[in-house]
Design a protein around this motif. Structure first.
Motif, mmCIF file in Angstrom:
data_model
loop_
_atom_site.group_PDB
_atom_site.id
_atom_site.type_symbol
_atom_site.label_atom_id
_atom_site.label_comp_id
_atom_site.label_asym_id
_atom_site.label_seq_id
_atom_site.Cartn_x
_atom_site.Cartn_y
_atom_site.Cartn_z
ATOM 1 N N HIS A 1 52.328 29.604 77.398
ATOM 2 C CA HIS A 1 51.833 29.107 76.123
ATOM 3 C C HIS A 1 52.035 27.608 75.984
ATOM 4 C CE1 HIS A 1 56.057 30.314 75.048
ATOM 5 N NE2 HIS A 1 56.024 29.173 74.405
ATOM 6 N N ARG B 1 56.044 40.705 72.322
ATOM 7 C CA ARG B 1 56.516 39.717 71.341
ATOM 8 C C ARG B 1 57.646 40.248 70.460
ATOM 9 N NH1 ARG B 1 53.069 37.792 67.332
ATOM 10 N NH2 ARG B 1 54.242 35.852 67.327
ATOM 11 N N ASP C 1 52.282 43.445 70.875
ATOM 12 C CA ASP C 1 53.392 43.597 69.928
ATOM 13 C C ASP C 1 54.692 43.900 70.655
ATOM 14 O OD1 ASP C 1 51.547 43.214 67.946
ATOM 15 O OD2 ASP C 1 51.466 45.299 67.281
ATOM 16 N N ILE D 1 49.641 35.746 76.292
ATOM 17 C CA ILE D 1 49.787 37.147 76.696
ATOM 18 C C ILE D 1 48.422 37.736 77.037
ATOM 19 C CG2 ILE D 1 50.404 39.468 75.902
ATOM 20 C CD1 ILE D 1 52.616 38.081 74.183
ATOM 21 N N ALA E 1 52.895 31.015 67.295
ATOM 22 C CA ALA E 1 52.592 32.444 67.402
ATOM 23 C C ALA E 1 51.238 32.660 68.067
ATOM 24 C CB ALA E 1 52.608 33.078 66.014
ATOM 25 N N GLU F 1 60.115 33.833 80.362
ATOM 26 C CA GLU F 1 61.157 33.103 79.667
ATOM 27 C C GLU F 1 62.005 32.280 80.626
ATOM 28 O OE1 GLU F 1 61.351 32.704 76.513
ATOM 29 O OE2 GLU F 1 59.642 34.000 76.207
ATOM 30 N N GLU G 1 51.490 32.038 71.764
ATOM 31 C CA GLU G 1 52.169 33.147 72.438
ATOM 32 C C GLU G 1 51.206 34.296 72.689
ATOM 33 O OE1 GLU G 1 55.425 34.192 69.957
ATOM 34 O OE2 GLU G 1 56.651 32.461 70.525
ATOM 35 N N VAL G 2 50.478 34.684 71.638
ATOM 36 C CA VAL G 2 49.544 35.795 71.758
ATOM 37 C C VAL G 2 48.423 35.453 72.732
ATOM 38 C CG1 VAL G 2 47.841 37.190 70.520
ATOM 39 C CG2 VAL G 2 50.067 36.724 69.479
ATOM 40 N N SER H 1 51.217 41.549 65.690
ATOM 41 C CA SER H 1 50.359 40.416 66.044
ATOM 42 C C SER H 1 48.939 40.531 65.502
ATOM 43 C CB SER H 1 50.290 40.285 67.582
ATOM 44 O OG SER H 1 51.576 40.234 68.143
#
Length: 199
Positions: free
Chosen positions: A183, A115, A112, A99, A92, A175, A95-96, A119
């Motif tokens: 990430h 995702r 948010d 971003i 997580a 993706e 990922e954040v 967050s």
């Protein structure tokens, strides 16, 4: 004004004592020299250390310079030093962080939305690690906080500047990158020693 040999020697001593990345501006003030001249001397030293194959290298971090260990010597350093557990970032957090790195400055709402989950706690964790900081406030409704990556982020991942991030032309399509999403690339770099070159 001092000659190049004296100033290079002084830069080496300052980097050694300073510990943290030494800003060109600060070094130029100490040497009473032009910032461009000082930066060129830093870059000359960086090349000289690399060409001589020395175990100590010079790394540029966001317009500043610091001594680091040569990445290939990591195995010897690990044997010498008492083992220390390296805290890895969670999925997580990665990922954040990805971003924020690619969209900065970015609001929590935007993070948010990308995702699909809140967050706030993850952002707080990244801020406590000094990888993320507040960049100001958005002009949007409610003027939410904007987040950006920090100099510590650049140092941890071995980037000279944010421009060194892997090129992702369409962040919304990350993706599609099965093997090298942002990430994942950050994860690969984060697992190394923060004081080793090219980590």
């Amino acid at each position: 004004m001092y000659n190049d040999k004296v100033m290079k020697s002084a830069l080496e001593s300052m980097m050694f004592v300073w510990g943290e990345p030494l800003k060109v501006k600060d070094a130029a003030e100490v040497l009473d020299a032009d910032k461009k001249v000082v930066k060129d001397l830093f870059l000359d030293l960086q090349r000289e250390y690399a060409m001589m194959g020395r175990g100590i290298r010079i790394r540029e971090v966001d317009g500043a310079f610091q001594f680091v260990t040569h990445a290939e010597n990591e195995i010897f350093i690990e044997k010498l030093c008492t083992p220390v557990k390296v805290k890895k970032l969670s999925q997580a957090a990665l990922e954040v962080l990805a971003i924020i790195a690619y969209r900065q400055p970015v609001t929590k709402g935007e993070i948010d939305s990308i995702r699909g989950i809140k967050s706030e706690r993850v952002i707080d964790g990244l801020m406590s690690k000094d990888l993320v900081d507040v960049a100001g406030r958005s002009e949007g409704v409610g003027r939410p906080l904007l987040y950006k990556t920090t100099g510590e982020f650049l140092k941890k991942f071995g980037f000279a500047s944010i421009k060194d991030l892997p090129d992702i032309t369409e962040f919304d399509d990350i993706e599609e990158y099965d093997e090298e999403t942002p990430h994942e690339q950050l994860s690969i770099n984060f697992e190394g020693d923060a004081d080793s070159e090219d980590k």
